[in-house]
Design an enzyme around this catalytic site. Structure first.
Site, short mmCIF file in Angstrom:
data_model
loop_
_atom_site.label_atom_id
_atom_site.label_comp_id
_atom_site.label_asym_id
_atom_site.label_seq_id
_atom_site.Cartn_x
_atom_site.Cartn_y
_atom_site.Cartn_z
N TYR A 1 1.09 -1.28 -0.24
CA TYR A 1 0.28 -0.27 0.59
C TYR A 1 0.66 0.83 0.25
O TYR A 1 1.59 1.93 1.12
CB TYR A 1 -1.11 -0.03 1.12
CG TYR A 1 -1.66 -1.31 1.22
CD1 TYR A 1 -2.43 -1.77 -0.13
CD2 TYR A 1 -2.42 -1.44 2.59
CE1 TYR A 1 -3.33 -2.85 0.08
CE2 TYR A 1 -3.17 -2.83 2.61
CZ TYR A 1 -2.95 -3.04 0.70
OH TYR A 1 -4.03 -4.87 1.54
N HIS B 1 -0.13 -12.41 0.50
CA HIS B 1 -0.52 -10.99 -0.15
C HIS B 1 -1.36 -11.33 -1.91
O HIS B 1 -0.78 -11.51 -2.31
CB HIS B 1 0.11 -9.43 0.16
CG HIS B 1 -0.90 -8.58 -0.42
ND1 HIS B 1 -0.09 -6.91 0.09
CD2 HIS B 1 -2.88 -8.43 -0.51
CE1 HIS B 1 -1.45 -6.50 -0.37
NE2 HIS B 1 -2.66 -7.35 -0.56
#
Ligand code: NAD
Length: 321
Positions: free
Chosen positions: A60, A125
């Site tokens: 992110y 992820h």
């Protein structure tokens, strides 16, 4: 109860997490630019109001979200053992790499950025972008070593296609992967997560559902340009927003409350970037927990508008996954 928000068991991990979780992707400016002071204030407000679960990833904002969350955690007014911290590995600003070497290095770097000595959860992820066999034979064993070293407490997997979870969970040693983080599959427009809930429960896997606002499609604001949903879905969500607006109601509140009513899901992760959003969402969550009457009429109207696109999703990851 903590500050009015209920704590729920996360599968068999022994972790007790707030039914509403703080999604850290907005701290990486994923949904538009956020001032650092606002981001930090949001995290502090969340903790003050009883949210004890914080999720982030080095992906992110290309590590920005972890750095900002780390700054917030340094001054968070609760002891480390009283909050549950989750980050991820394998997906980075530069691409995907689920090799043992890189995920091991990545966890060390995340710990530094987050200003902590361990994370409670480490997720592989978006596994569908890697080789699922590599996740089973290399990534999870590497994370297991980090668990033995006390750097991570529990291992999870995240991604969009639900079948990828089954593939990995059917092949890893029992108890190694304890949690799944699913996103965009339990909201007003998509409840396909329900298809695998019995399977996950049978295996004792903790269920985290993220993106109850469908990554901004149901926030009431314009979704980010990168949003991968097909046009048909975006158009239908816009119509649903209009239905709510016409009645002076918030679609974000309806969507969050809808997602939080399912108690098979331990926590619902919402991305938040301001004190106001935190306050609104905690208030909405507490209403659900207190069994407040829900806007059934509005829900029916919105569901009708979304019916033609129910469970419509998009492809994600490698073709073979
Ligand atoms: P989301 O559905 O939670 O929507 C976030 C957007 O809604 C942001 O723009 C936020 O500012 C806005 N919002 C939040 N509360 C609002 C309110 N009350 N009114 C109006 N707008 C509001 O999507 P998300 O952030 O992508 O998902 C939540 C979290 O779940 C992420 O931050 C991340 O931590 C996690 N996640 C993980 C994965 C993965 O592992 N692959 C994928 C998606 C999300």
């Amino acid at each position: 109860m903590a500050g009015g928000l209920r704590l729920r068991e996360l599968g068999g991990t022994g972790l007790k997490i707030s039914s509403l979780g703080f999604g850290g992707s907005p701290l990486g400016n994923i949904f538009g630019s956020v001032k650092e002071e606002d981001a930090i204030a949001s995290v502090h407000e969340a903790a003050r109001l009883g949210i004890n679960f914080f999720d982030v990833s080095p992906y992110y904002g290309d590590t920005l979200a972890e750095t900002v969350l780390g700054k917030a955690l340094k001054s968070i007014p609760i002891p480390r053992e009283d909050y549950v911290l989750s980050t991820k590995c394998g997906r980075y600003g530069s691409g995907f790499d689920f090799s043992a070497e890189l995920v091991t290095k990545s966890v060390d770097e995340s710990l530094q950025r987050l200003n902590v000595t361990y994370v409670d959860l480490i997720h592989c992820h978006d596994i569908e972008f890697g080789s699922l066999d590599q996740i089973v034979t290399e990534t999870v064993p590497a994370l297991q070593k980090l668990k033995d070293a006390g750097k991570v407490r529990h291992i999870g997997i995240s991604g969009l296609p639900l079948n990828a979870f089954r593939y990995v969970l059917d092949r890893v040693p029992k108890g190694s992967v304890e949690v799944v983080l699913s996103y965009c599959h339990y909201s007003l427009n998509d409840t396909s997560l329900l298809e695998i809930v019995p399977y996950l429960q049978e295996k004792g896997i903790g269920i985290i559902s993220a993106s109850p606002l469908s990554m901004g499609l149901l926030s009431g604001q314009t979704p980010p340009e990168w949003h991968p949903a097909p046009l048909e879905l975006k158009v239908a969500c816009n119509k649903a927003i209009e239905v709510c607006k016409a009645q002076g109601k918030s679609i974000a509140k309806l969507a969050l409350q809808y997602a939080m009513r399912n108690h098979d899901i331990a926590t619902t992760l919402v991305g938040m970037n301001s004190i106001e959003q935190v306050q609104e969402n905690v208030k909405a969550a507490i209403e659900v927990e207190q069994g407040a009457k829900y806007d059934e009429e509005l829900l029916k109207e919105v569901e009708k508008v979304l019916q033609p696109v129910k469970n419509l999703t998009w492809s994600s990851g490698r073709d073979e996954n």
